[in-house]
Design a protein around this motif. Sequence first.
Motif, PDB file in Angstrom:
ATOM      1  N   LYS A  28      70.062  46.188  80.391  1.00  0.00           N
ATOM      2  CA  LYS A  28      70.041  45.148  79.364  1.00  0.00           C
ATOM      3  C   LYS A  28      71.198  44.188  79.581  1.00  0.00           C
ATOM      4  N   ALA A  29      71.078  43.030  78.927  1.00  0.00           N
ATOM      5  CA  ALA A  29      72.120  41.997  78.989  1.00  0.00           C
ATOM      6  C   ALA A  29      72.018  41.179  77.717  1.00  0.00           C
ATOM      7  N   PRO A  30      73.108  40.538  77.303  1.00  0.00           N
ATOM      8  CA  PRO A  30      73.081  39.753  76.051  1.00  0.00           C
ATOM      9  C   PRO A  30      71.975  38.714  75.999  1.00  0.00           C
ATOM     10  N   TRP A  31      71.693  38.047  77.131  1.00  0.00           N
ATOM     11  CA  TRP A  31      70.663  37.016  77.141  1.00  0.00           C
ATOM     12  C   TRP A  31      69.322  37.533  77.660  1.00  0.00           C
ATOM     13  N   GLY A  32      69.260  38.823  77.965  1.00  0.00           N
ATOM     14  CA  GLY A  32      67.999  39.416  78.367  1.00  0.00           C
ATOM     15  C   GLY A  32      67.901  39.730  79.855  1.00  0.00           C
ATOM     16  N   VAL A  33      66.820  40.433  80.195  1.00  0.00           N
ATOM     17  CA  VAL A  33      66.489  40.784  81.577  1.00  0.00           C
ATOM     18  C   VAL A  33      65.116  40.184  81.877  1.00  0.00           C
ATOM     19  N   TYR A  34      65.049  39.341  82.904  1.00  0.00           N
ATOM     20  CA  TYR A  34      63.815  38.637  83.237  1.00  0.00           C
ATOM     21  C   TYR A  34      63.456  38.886  84.703  1.00  0.00           C
TER      22      TYR A  34
ATOM     23  N   HIS B 283      54.494  41.367  97.261  1.00  0.00           N
ATOM     24  CA  HIS B 283      54.233  42.802  97.282  1.00  0.00           C
ATOM     25  C   HIS B 283      53.772  43.309  95.920  1.00  0.00           C
ATOM     26  N   ASP B 284      54.184  42.650  94.858  1.00  0.00           N
ATOM     27  CA  ASP B 284      53.677  43.023  93.540  1.00  0.00           C
ATOM     28  C   ASP B 284      52.179  42.771  93.446  1.00  0.00           C
ATOM     29  N   THR B 285      51.708  41.693  94.083  1.00  0.00           N
ATOM     30  CA  THR B 285      50.274  41.392  94.027  1.00  0.00           C
ATOM     31  C   THR B 285      49.458  42.453  94.752  1.00  0.00           C
ATOM     32  N   TYR B 286      50.052  43.125  95.752  1.00  0.00           N
ATOM     33  CA  TYR B 286      49.321  44.170  96.464  1.00  0.00           C
ATOM     34  C   TYR B 286      49.013  45.357  95.556  1.00  0.00           C
ATOM     35  N   GLY B 287      49.762  45.474  94.458  1.00  0.00           N
ATOM     36  CA  GLY B 287      49.525  46.563  93.513  1.00  0.00           C
ATOM     37  C   GLY B 287      48.258  46.396  92.705  1.00  0.00           C
ATOM     38  N   LEU B 288      47.627  45.213  92.780  1.00  0.00           N
ATOM     39  CA  LEU B 288      46.300  44.922  92.241  1.00  0.00           C
ATOM     40  C   LEU B 288      46.231  44.730  90.730  1.00  0.00           C
ATOM     41  N   ASP B 289      47.264  45.088  89.995  1.00  0.00           N
ATOM     42  CA  ASP B 289      47.187  44.963  88.536  1.00  0.00           C
ATOM     43  C   ASP B 289      48.527  44.469  88.002  1.00  0.00           C
ATOM     44  N   LEU B 290      48.732  43.149  88.070  1.00  0.00           N
ATOM     45  CA  LEU B 290      49.994  42.575  87.610  1.00  0.00           C
ATOM     46  C   LEU B 290      50.172  42.744  86.112  1.00  0.00           C
ATOM     47  N   ARG B 291      49.066  42.729  85.372  1.00  0.00           N
ATOM     48  CA  ARG B 291      49.183  42.896  83.930  1.00  0.00           C
ATOM     49  C   ARG B 291      49.705  44.284  83.577  1.00  0.00           C
ATOM     50  N   LYS B 292      49.213  45.296  84.277  1.00  0.00           N
ATOM     51  CA  LYS B 292      49.699  46.654  84.021  1.00  0.00           C
ATOM     52  C   LYS B 292      51.172  46.779  84.400  1.00  0.00           C
ATOM     53  N   GLU B 293      51.550  46.201  85.536  1.00  0.00           N
ATOM     54  CA  GLU B 293      52.952  46.234  85.947  1.00  0.00           C
ATOM     55  C   GLU B 293      53.820  45.495  84.942  1.00  0.00           C
ATOM     56  N   GLN B 294      53.340  44.336  84.492  1.00  0.00           N
ATOM     57  CA  GLN B 294      54.084  43.550  83.518  1.00  0.00           C
ATOM     58  C   GLN B 294      54.261  44.326  82.209  1.00  0.00           C
ATOM     59  N   HIS B 295      53.208  44.985  81.754  1.00  0.00           N
ATOM     60  CA  HIS B 295      53.281  45.761  80.518  1.00  0.00           C
ATOM     61  C   HIS B 295      54.259  46.913  80.648  1.00  0.00           C
ATOM     62  N   ARG B 296      54.226  47.603  81.785  1.00  0.00           N
ATOM     63  CA  ARG B 296      55.127  48.745  81.974  1.00  0.00           C
ATOM     64  C   ARG B 296      56.581  48.292  82.070  1.00  0.00           C
TER      65      ARG B 296
ATOM     66  N   PHE C 137      57.814  45.649  80.664  1.00  0.00           N
ATOM     67  CA  PHE C 137      58.206  45.211  79.325  1.00  0.00           C
ATOM     68  C   PHE C 137      58.622  46.396  78.454  1.00  0.00           C
ATOM     69  N   SER C 138      58.004  47.560  78.694  1.00  0.00           N
ATOM     70  CA  SER C 138      58.375  48.752  77.922  1.00  0.00           C
ATOM     71  C   SER C 138      59.803  49.194  78.220  1.00  0.00           C
ATOM     72  N   TYR C 139      60.362  48.720  79.347  1.00  0.00           N
ATOM     73  CA  TYR C 139      61.755  49.019  79.687  1.00  0.00           C
ATOM     74  C   TYR C 139      62.654  47.806  79.464  1.00  0.00           C
ATOM     75  N   GLY C 140      62.170  46.825  78.716  1.00  0.00           N
ATOM     76  CA  GLY C 140      62.999  45.687  78.333  1.00  0.00           C
ATOM     77  C   GLY C 140      63.055  44.568  79.338  1.00  0.00           C
ATOM     78  N   ILE C 141      62.157  44.581  80.329  1.00  0.00           N
ATOM     79  CA  ILE C 141      62.140  43.534  81.353  1.00  0.00           C
ATOM     80  C   ILE C 141      60.986  42.591  81.073  1.00  0.00           C
ATOM     81  N   ARG C 142      61.281  41.321  80.840  1.00  0.00           N
ATOM     82  CA  ARG C 142      60.259  40.332  80.541  1.00  0.00           C
ATOM     83  C   ARG C 142      59.891  39.575  81.814  1.00  0.00           C
ATOM     84  N   CYS C 143      58.611  39.589  82.149  1.00  0.00           N
ATOM     85  CA  CYS C 143      58.135  38.900  83.350  1.00  0.00           C
ATOM     86  C   CYS C 143      57.681  37.492  82.989  1.00  0.00           C
ATOM     87  N   LEU C 144      58.206  36.514  83.686  1.00  0.00           N
ATOM     88  CA  LEU C 144      57.835  35.115  83.486  1.00  0.00           C
ATOM     89  C   LEU C 144      56.845  34.706  84.570  1.00  0.00           C
TER      90      LEU C 144
END
Length: 380
Positions: A214-220, A226-239, A241-248
């Motif tokens: 974490k950080a005062p202004w957030g983690v982005y 290589h993330d696209t090779y995982g085939l499910d960016l929405r699932k990766e993004q959701h997971r 986010f559960s650890y406080g990382i916001r994907c832009l």
Amino acid sequence: MKHRYQFYWILWGFGELSGLGQWLLLRWALPIPAGWLLLMMLVLPFVYLVPNILARHLPLVMTRCLARIGGYWFVYGYYATILLVPAFIVWLICLLHPFGLTLAWWHGVFAVFYGRGMLLVILMLLFIGARRARHPIVHSVQLTTTKPIERDFSVAFASDIHLGAVLGAPFARKLRDDLMALQPDLVLLGGDLIDGNLEYVLWDKSFAGFDGLKAPWGVYAVFGNHDTYGLDLRKEQHRLFSYGIRCLRGQTARLAAGVTLTGMEDYMIAPHAEFPQLDEEDFHIVMEHEPLRIEQAASRGASLYFAGHTHAGQFWPNRMVTRRIFALDYGAAFFGSLLAIVSSGYGAWGQLFRLGPAPEIVLVHVKRQAQTRRTGGSPI
């Protein structure tokens, strides 16, 4: 995923050809029966192939073990293939019998000493590269700005983490601890968070290593190829986010008074994506994975730019290629009033191995000052 599997099958084919070439040289240099040596050279490429295409069908421990062995084989094979070229040039010369040199000399003298020397050189490179990849550094940069920011602040940037069968939760925890030790106001993750197999990363619970980051202004974060090779960016993004990382994904976030951040979609996903309108008064940070839109960010009035992807070549002499592809393939440079930073990355592709620039976290200290420094594109 189909194209990703094709990539590994192509590497396997090259590996088999290289293994055959190595056997033709090393059977004269090593006290190993030729048949057993040939079998070893032809089996090792499979050790690399299997965990990359069958990870979801193998026990987790087996996948991890085969991936690490195969990763080192890949590095070995890379340099062995390069070093085979002069050996077979000498072989072709010996076919012409110049100066009394014959194939018998090639077999009995040259191949013996050259083959043993080749193995010694590669072992030394493996040791140096493996050690270097395990000692990341912090690259500190200071930027002054005349933008009306409310206070000085710091940004910690890490890219190319490549979580997977080789680098798992312990590696993510180490990155988290290294980032937290810097106490930045903002943490940015520049893509390729996974190596390409999201199912394995979730199975191995590698993202749990980010828990507490974490950080005062957030983690982005932004996504990389290589993330696209995982085939499910929405699932990766959701997971994440559960650890406080916001994907832009082409979005802009306001971090503080006068400071905004845009995370661009990876060029592989959206090659024609354009920047949103920027407020000229804001200190605007742009982050993307591949360093392909530096000039565009500069023309839009951005103040600070981050990218990764290149690994600064990772394996020598690859950087001779990345330097020609990208306007900036590694380091920090001004493009007009924009400070662009391309990181060598924190992790590694294939195996934790580096020759060249060390893995790194980039820490940028942004300070208010009466006049912004400009250097017209020269490195700093």
